[in-house]
Design an enzyme around this catalytic site. Structure first.
Site: not given
Ligand code: NAD
Length: 251
Positions: A133, A146
């Site tokens: 990401s 995350y």
């Protein structure tokens, strides 16, 4: 079709980015193993569309990861893509969400990779692609687990690349910015709550504010990048973290 005869396992491929990667690899002739949750009829339809098989293991546990690898059999291409998100200030961040996110976004990739590598090494060819990401390179508030998991998968990928550098097996990350998928849609209500914003403000002032292009990345664009990394011409591309984020991490 340059992936004819190759077997590709894509985790979390019943939806979103994983499904697009599965489609891109299948379009080049790969025999795809799908994984992930969803409606049984829809999964059966996807298997038919892609001439794929589905192994529905839950990757939250070591046992689930081992069941997936046993069900998939030896694979030439492994895409560690399954992931989840939770948005909350650190002092309120539920401990069970922390554990789940680290388990799925990071630890599952360790289990699948350690089980996939022996076959790849033995045959002298393999591709490991991890969906990281933009949050593997930069942080946003309220995404503590995350961000930690995605920064972790970047270091994990570099380590695999170095260990396997002389074996014909490459390992790379793909790091999308915001891609319009159920994962993004699902975090909008919590972001509204955490930041006190409306839905439109979250989309325009939080999500797209990060991306200089002011556009969501398309799942097919991520699929095309994954397919490129599986080409012979990408044999010297290893240990890299490929941004596909509309310029987000260029700032
Ligand atoms: P999604 O929610 O559309 O798909 C997630 C997939 O993972 C689904 O197939 C789901 O069934 C599967 N899954 C969920 N829990 C699982 C479990 N316990 N075991 C096995 N499978 C499980 O999400 P997405 O947006 O396509 O995200 C895919 C990956 O891309 C994730 O790793 C995510 O962090 C990453 N990513 C997404 C974006 C984005 O903007 N959507 C941006 C950057 C990175």
């Amino acid at each position: 079709m340059f992936l004819s005869g190759k077997r590709a396992l894509v985790t979390g491929s019943t939806s979103g980015i994983g499904l697009a990667i599965a489609r891109a690899l299948a379009a080049e002739g790969a025999q795809v193993v799908l994984n992930g949750f969803g409606d049984a009829d829809e999964i059966a339809r996807l298997c038919e569309e892609l001439s794929a098989v589905h192994v529905g293991a839950d990757l939250m546990t070591q046992g689930g990861c081992e069941a997936l690898m046993a069900g998939a059999g030896p694979v030439d291409i492994l895409v560690n893509n399954a992931g989840m998100q939770h948005v909350s200030p650190v002092e309120e961040f539920p401990v069970d969400k922390w554990n789940a996110i680290i388990a799925l976004n990071l630890t599952a990739a360790f289990h699948t990779t350690r089980l996939a590598v022996p076959h790849m090494k033995a045959q002298g060819w393999g591709r490991i692609i991890n969906t990281a990401s933009a949050h593997s390179k930069t942080a946003s508030p309220f995404k503590i687990a995350y961000n930690a998991s995605k920064h972790g998968i970047d270091g994990f990928t570099k380590t695999i690349a170095l260990e396997l550098a002389q074996t014909g097996v490459t390992a790379n990350c793909i790091s999308p910015g915001y891609v319009w998928t159920p994962l993004i849609e699902g975090q909008i209500p919590d972001t509204m709550k955490a930041r006190g914003l409306s839905r439109e403000q979250v989309i325009n002032d939080v999500l797209l504010a990060k991306q200089p292009t002011k556009k969501f990345v398309q799942v097919g664009e991520v699929g095309a990048l994954a397919a490129f990394l599986c080409r012979e011409e990408a044999g010297n591309v290893t240990g890299a973290n490929w941004s596909i984020d509309g310029g987000w991490t260029a700032e």
